[in-house]
Motif scaffolding. Structure first.
Motif, PDB file in Angstrom:
ATOM      1  N   TYR A  57       0.832  -1.201   0.000  1.00  0.00           N
ATOM      2  CA  TYR A  57       0.000   0.000   0.000  1.00  0.00           C
ATOM      3  C   TYR A  57       0.869   1.255   0.000  1.00  0.00           C
ATOM      4  CZ  TYR A  57      -4.426  -2.397   0.723  1.00  0.00           C
ATOM      5  OH  TYR A  57      -5.546  -3.162   0.556  1.00  0.00           O
ATOM      6  N   ARG A  58       0.374   2.260  -0.697  1.00  0.00           N
ATOM      7  CA  ARG A  58       1.049   3.556  -0.737  1.00  0.00           C
ATOM      8  C   ARG A  58       0.103   4.616  -0.188  1.00  0.00           C
ATOM      9  NH1 ARG A  58       2.853   6.823  -6.261  1.00  0.00           N
ATOM     10  NH2 ARG A  58       3.274   8.836  -5.229  1.00  0.00           N
ATOM     11  N   VAL A  59       0.605   5.476   0.678  1.00  0.00           N
ATOM     12  CA  VAL A  59      -0.181   6.598   1.196  1.00  0.00           C
ATOM     13  C   VAL A  59       0.141   7.825   0.343  1.00  0.00           C
ATOM     14  CG1 VAL A  59      -0.626   8.101   3.169  1.00  0.00           C
ATOM     15  CG2 VAL A  59      -0.207   5.652   3.526  1.00  0.00           C
ATOM     16  N   TYR A  60      -0.918   8.410  -0.249  1.00  0.00           N
ATOM     17  CA  TYR A  60      -0.751   9.553  -1.145  1.00  0.00           C
ATOM     18  C   TYR A  60      -0.941  10.859  -0.379  1.00  0.00           C
ATOM     19  CZ  TYR A  60      -1.165   6.007  -4.769  1.00  0.00           C
ATOM     20  OH  TYR A  60      -0.973   4.904  -5.559  1.00  0.00           O
ATOM     21  N   ALA A  61      -0.205  11.870  -0.777  1.00  0.00           N
ATOM     22  CA  ALA A  61      -0.331  13.177  -0.132  1.00  0.00           C
ATOM     23  C   ALA A  61      -1.730  13.735  -0.335  1.00  0.00           C
ATOM     24  CB  ALA A  61       0.711  14.139  -0.716  1.00  0.00           C
ATOM     25  N   HIS A  62      -2.284  14.325   0.717  1.00  0.00           N
ATOM     26  CA  HIS A  62      -3.632  14.871   0.587  1.00  0.00           C
ATOM     27  C   HIS A  62      -3.593  16.197  -0.180  1.00  0.00           C
ATOM     28  CE1 HIS A  62      -2.313  17.093   4.251  1.00  0.00           C
ATOM     29  NE2 HIS A  62      -3.033  18.068   3.719  1.00  0.00           N
ATOM     30  N   TYR A  63      -4.725  16.505  -0.779  1.00  0.00           N
ATOM     31  CA  TYR A  63      -4.861  17.767  -1.531  1.00  0.00           C
ATOM     32  C   TYR A  63      -5.530  18.811  -0.654  1.00  0.00           C
ATOM     33  CZ  TYR A  63      -6.939  21.193  -4.708  1.00  0.00           C
ATOM     34  OH  TYR A  63      -7.338  22.360  -5.319  1.00  0.00           O
ATOM     35  N   HIS A  64      -5.066  20.047  -0.754  1.00  0.00           N
ATOM     36  CA  HIS A  64      -5.810  21.171  -0.211  1.00  0.00           C
ATOM     37  C   HIS A  64      -5.565  22.356  -1.125  1.00  0.00           C
ATOM     38  CE1 HIS A  64      -2.235  23.308   1.461  1.00  0.00           C
ATOM     39  NE2 HIS A  64      -1.762  22.084   1.554  1.00  0.00           N
ATOM     40  N   PRO A  65      -6.539  23.252  -1.270  1.00  0.00           N
ATOM     41  CA  PRO A  65      -6.406  24.350  -2.232  1.00  0.00           C
ATOM     42  C   PRO A  65      -5.402  25.390  -1.763  1.00  0.00           C
ATOM     43  CG  PRO A  65      -8.406  24.623  -0.965  1.00  0.00           C
ATOM     44  CD  PRO A  65      -7.837  23.290  -0.559  1.00  0.00           C
ATOM     45  N   GLN A  66      -4.805  26.027  -2.700  1.00  0.00           N
ATOM     46  CA  GLN A  66      -3.904  27.144  -2.404  1.00  0.00           C
ATOM     47  C   GLN A  66      -4.652  28.462  -2.600  1.00  0.00           C
ATOM     48  OE1 GLN A  66      -0.962  26.695  -1.169  1.00  0.00           O
ATOM     49  NE2 GLN A  66      -0.953  24.459  -1.421  1.00  0.00           N
ATOM     50  N   PRO A  67      -4.360  29.497  -1.822  1.00  0.00           N
ATOM     51  CA  PRO A  67      -3.250  29.564  -0.869  1.00  0.00           C
ATOM     52  C   PRO A  67      -3.582  29.037   0.506  1.00  0.00           C
ATOM     53  CG  PRO A  67      -4.295  31.697  -1.029  1.00  0.00           C
ATOM     54  CD  PRO A  67      -5.007  30.811  -2.011  1.00  0.00           C
ATOM     55  N   ARG A  69      -7.966  13.870  -5.904  1.00  0.00           N
ATOM     56  CA  ARG A  69      -7.669  14.609  -4.678  1.00  0.00           C
ATOM     57  C   ARG A  69      -7.820  13.673  -3.481  1.00  0.00           C
ATOM     58  NH1 ARG A  69     -10.924  20.306  -5.963  1.00  0.00           N
ATOM     59  NH2 ARG A  69      -9.656  20.882  -7.798  1.00  0.00           N
ATOM     60  N   TRP A  70      -6.682  13.179  -3.016  1.00  0.00           N
ATOM     61  CA  TRP A  70      -6.665  12.269  -1.875  1.00  0.00           C
ATOM     62  C   TRP A  70      -6.980  13.028  -0.583  1.00  0.00           C
ATOM     63  CZ3 TRP A  70      -6.227   7.246  -3.078  1.00  0.00           C
ATOM     64  CH2 TRP A  70      -5.630   6.906  -4.300  1.00  0.00           C
ATOM     65  N   GLY A  71      -7.617  12.329   0.347  1.00  0.00           N
ATOM     66  CA  GLY A  71      -7.923  12.919   1.646  1.00  0.00           C
ATOM     67  C   GLY A  71      -8.969  14.010   1.585  1.00  0.00           C
ATOM     68  N   ASN A  72      -9.818  13.992   0.547  1.00  0.00           N
ATOM     69  CA  ASN A  72     -10.873  14.998   0.377  1.00  0.00           C
ATOM     70  C   ASN A  72     -12.232  14.347   0.577  1.00  0.00           C
ATOM     71  OD1 ASN A  72     -10.077  17.820  -1.628  1.00  0.00           O
ATOM     72  ND2 ASN A  72      -8.595  16.512  -0.586  1.00  0.00           N
ATOM     73  N   LYS A  73     -12.926  14.762   1.621  1.00  0.00           N
ATOM     74  CA  LYS A  73     -14.201  14.163   1.984  1.00  0.00           C
ATOM     75  C   LYS A  73     -15.333  15.153   1.730  1.00  0.00           C
ATOM     76  CE  LYS A  73     -16.668  12.093   5.910  1.00  0.00           C
ATOM     77  NZ  LYS A  73     -16.570  11.759   7.345  1.00  0.00           N
ATOM     78  N   LEU A  74     -16.305  14.741   0.937  1.00  0.00           N
ATOM     79  CA  LEU A  74     -17.477  15.579   0.693  1.00  0.00           C
ATOM     80  C   LEU A  74     -18.336  15.613   1.952  1.00  0.00           C
ATOM     81  CD1 LEU A  74     -19.200  17.153  -1.436  1.00  0.00           C
ATOM     82  CD2 LEU A  74     -20.438  15.002  -1.788  1.00  0.00           C
ATOM     83  N   ILE A  75     -18.656  16.824   2.431  1.00  0.00           N
ATOM     84  CA  ILE A  75     -19.466  16.943   3.643  1.00  0.00           C
ATOM     85  C   ILE A  75     -20.760  17.715   3.415  1.00  0.00           C
ATOM     86  CG2 ILE A  75     -17.534  16.684   5.231  1.00  0.00           C
ATOM     87  CD1 ILE A  75     -17.483  19.737   5.522  1.00  0.00           C
TER      88      ILE A  75
END
Length: 565
Positions: free
Chosen positions: A16-26, A155-161
Motif C-alpha cells: 500500500y502507498r499513502v498519497y499526499a492529501h490535496y488542499h487548495p492554495q493559498p 484529490r486524496w484525503g478529500n471528503k465531501l461533507i
C-alpha cells in the motif's frame, strides 16, 4: 477536520502507498477552481468513470476521502465485458498480465461434484470470460492511469461533507486534513459506494430486497495445487444447510466465502479463533487438513438486490454501488458498475461539450436502471438458491441438492448465472426506422458489438475510440451524400468515425479506417452482406443497423442516438 488513516494498510500481497492529501492554495476555507465534472468516490467505478470522461475530452476531479486504495481484495472476479471497458481506459494490459483467467466452476454436495459450469470461449474474444484480480491491485493500476491522464485530477484525503445544486451546477463543501474548502462543479457523479454520502444527503431510497444470508469473506495465503476455478460447496458437514465458495487470487491468496448461521453475530464470526476454526474445517473437508495458512483480510457480506429508481437527479448522477447493490453471486457488483461508467461517460460528455442536449441523460437512467432490474430478477434466483430466504425456499433447495446426487436433469439449477453485458433492446436511443426487424443474422440492436480477431494480436475493439462508429461491409466507396451527412454531424460536435470491413486490400473511399476481411470472418460475425452497416454507440452498443444505408437514414439514427428528437 477530516483525518484519514495515514499508516499504510497491512497486506500479505499488496504494498500500500499513502498519497499526499490535496488542499487548495493559498489556504483552507477558500474556493478551488471550477471543474466541469466532479466524481465523488475514488474506487474502481469512480476512477473508470473519470478516465472514460477524459477519453471524450472532459476534465474532471475525483474526490477520494482516504489517502490510499481500498482495504482488502473486495471485488476479485472481472468479466470479459469489464476487461473490454478496462481496455478502453488503458489498464487491461496490466490486468491480463497479473490476473488469473478462468472459464469453469464446480458445485459440490456431500463430497460429489453435481454440476460443472463452462463459460463459452470464442476465438474472436481478446479476453478470457473471467479473470481474478484483487480490487486493491486494480485500483492501483487505475491510479497509475490517472497519473498519466492530464484531464483527471485525483484529490486524496478529500471528503465531501455538503452540497447544494442549482440549474447551473453543484457547490460542494469538502473537508481535508488542513480544513474545509468549497468547489463549484457543473456536474457531480456519485460513485461513493454502498454508504453513499450523496445518496443519503438527497434522501434517496433503494427499491428491492435484502436477504438474511450473511457471508464471511476471508482471504488467506495458502499453497494449494488446484486450478483457477470457482468452487461451491453446498451444505458441508461443518456448515450444515449453508454454502461455501472458493476462488484462487494472484499472489498465493485464496478467497473463502462461507455462510453464517442465522443466529451468529458478525462480531463473533470475525474473531480470529472463529475464522481459524471454520477455515480449518473447510480444508479438512477438502482433504487438505494440516496445510499452513495465514489470514490476510476478512469482512462480512449481506446479500442485497436493490436499486435507485432513477440515477439522474438534476445535476447529480449515480453509478456503481451508490446507484445499486447487487448480490455477489454471479460477480455482478463491480462488473455492473463498469457498465454504468462507460454508459454514463459518453452521455455526460456529450452534454458537457454541447454536442447533445441534457435530455440525453434520461437514457442513462432508462438503460442502466433497466439493466439493474434485470440483474436483480436474474441474480435473485442464484441468491435464493445460495441463501434460501424462507423455510419453503430451503425445503425446495434441499430437495434439489438431494436429487442432484442421482438425477442429471436437476443439476443445471446450480448454474450461478454469471454477469453479462446488458442488451439495451428497448433503449430510447435505438433507431425506430432501421432494418433491425428484417435482419435474421448478426447482433441485434441494443447488443454490444461483437469483437473480431483480425490478426495475431489485433482485434476489432483495439480500433474503437471515444466516438460513434459507423461500421460498413463491402468494398464500395461511401456515396457522396452519405459522406456529406457524416461531415455535417461532425461539424455539430458529434464524434463519428467510419470503419469499413473490406474483402479487398484497398482502402474504402470515405472510411476513416479500412480493415481487411478477405476471409469474411467479420461479415459472418455480423451477418453482413455487401452494403450492410451498423451504427455503434461510444459504449460499444449497437443502436441501428441496415441492409442498405443512405444519408437520411443515418441522420435519423444519429438524431435518435443523441436525443435530438
Amino acid at each position: 477536520m477530516h483525518k484519514p488513516e495515514t499508516t499504510p494498510r497491512a497486506s500479505l500481497y499488496h504494498a500500500y502507498r499513502v498519497y499526499a492529501h490535496y488542499h487548495p492554495q493559498p489556504a483552507p476555507h477558500s474556493s478551488a477552481p471550477d471543474a466541469p465534472v466532479t466524481v465523488v468516490g475514488g474506487g474502481p467505478i469512480g476512477m473508470v468513470t473519470a478516465l472514460a470522461l477524459a477519453r471524450h475530452g472532459v476534465r474532471c476531479v475525483v474526490l477520494q476521502a482516504e489517502q490510499q486504495v481500498s482495504e482488502g481484495s473486495r471485488a476479485i472476479v472481472f468479466t470479459r465485458r469489464s476487461q473490454e471497458i478496462l481496455q478502453a481506459v488503458g489498464v487491461s494490459d496490466a490486468v491480463v498480465a497479473n490476473g488469473l483467467p478462468w472459464t469453469s466452476g464446480n458445485s459440490y454436495y456431500r463430497g460429489q461434484r453435481v454440476f460443472r459450469m463452462e463459460s463459452p470461449v470464442d476465438e474472436d474474444d481478446r479476453f478470457a470470460p473471467l479473470i481474478n484480480l484483487q480490487q486493491n491491485v486494480l485500483e492501483s493500476y487505475l491510479v497509475e492511469a490517472i497519473a498519466r491522464e492530464p484531464l483527471v485530477e485525483i484529490r486524496w484525503g478529500n471528503k465531501l461533507i455538503g452540497m447544494t445544486q442549482d440549474d447551473d451546477g453543484v457547490t460542494l463543501q469538502i473537508d481535508t486534513p488542513q480544513g474545509e474548502y468549497t468547489q463549484r462543479t457543473g456536474w457531480l457523479v456519485a460513485a461513493d459506494g454502498a454508504r453513499s454520502t450523496v445518496r443519503t444527503a438527497l434522501g434517496l431510497r433503494f427499491e428491492g430486497a435484502s436477504y438474511e444470508g450473511r457471508f464471511v469473506i476471508a482471504d488467506i495465503r495458502i499453497d494449494l495445487d488446484l486450478p483457477t476455478e470457482r468452487l461451491a460447496y453446498f451444505a458441508p458437514d461443518w456448515n450444515p444447510g449453508n454454502t461455501v465458495l472458493m476462488h484462487r487470487e494472484p499472489g498465493g491468496i485464496w478467497r473463502v466465502d462461507y455462510q453464517l448461521p442465522v443466529e451468529e453475530t458478525s462480531e463473533h464470526a470475525l474473531q480470529p479463533d472463529t475464522i481459524r476454526q471454520r477455515i480449518d474445517a473447510q480444508l479438512d473437508m477438502m482433504g487438505l487438513g494440516g496445510k499452513p495458512w495465514e489470514l490476510d483480510w476478512c469482512s462480512v457480506y449481506s446479500a442485497r438486490a436493490l436499486t435507485l429508481p432513477d440515477y439522474v437527479h438534476r445535476r447529480i448522477l449515480f453509478a456503481g454501488d451508490a446507484a445499486h447493490l447487487l448480490p455477489i453471486f454471479g460477480v455482478r457488483g463491480a462488473n455492473t458498475g463498469f457498465q454504468d461508467a462507460i454508459d454514463l461517460s459518453w452521455k455526460l460528455a456529450a452534454v458537457v461539450k454541447g454536442s447533445a442536449p441534457a435530455p440525453l441523460l434520461a437514457s442513462y437512467t432508462h438503460d442502466r436502471v433497466g439493466a439493474a432490474r434485470e440483474i436483480i430478477a436474474e441474480a435473485g434466483k442464484s441468491t435464493r438458491f445460495m441463501t434460501p430466504p424462507s423455510h419453503g425456499f430451503r425445503v425446495l433447495r434441499d430437495a434439489v441438492l438431494d436429487l442432484s446426487l442421482d438425477h442429471e436433469f436437476v443439476r443445471p439449477l446450480f448454474h450461478w448465472r454469471t454477469s453479462r453485458a446488458h442488451d439495451y433492446r428497448d433503449s430510447p436511443l435505438n433507431s425506430p426506422s432501421d432494418d433491425n426487424a428484417a435482419m435474421r443474422a448478426g447482433p441485434g440492436v441494443g447488443a454490444p458489438a461483437p469483437n473480431v480477431k483480425l490478426g495475431e494480436n489485433d482485434y476489432f475493439y483495439d480500433h474503437l475510440g471515444a466516438a460513434f462508429h459507423l461500421v460498413t461491409f463491402g468494398d464500395s466507396p461511401l456515396p457522396g451524400a452519405l459522406r456529406e451527412e457524416i461531415e455535417t454531424w461532425r461539424e455539430r460536435g458529434v464524434a463519428l468515425r467510419v470503419i469499413a470491413f473490406a474483402t479487398s486490400q484497398h482502402d474504402v473511399g470515405g472510411a476513416d479506417l479500412t480493415l481487411a476481411d478477405a476471409n469474411g470472418r467479420a461479415a459472418a460475425k455480423y451477418g453482413a452482406q455487401a452494403g450492410t452497416s451498423y451504427l455503434v454507440r461510444p459504449d460499444h452498443h449497437i443502436c441501428a443497423r441496415w441492409q442498405r444505408l443512405d444519408a437520411s437514414r443515418l441522420a435519423d439514427a444519429l438524431a435518435q442516438a443523441t436525443a435530438r428528437r
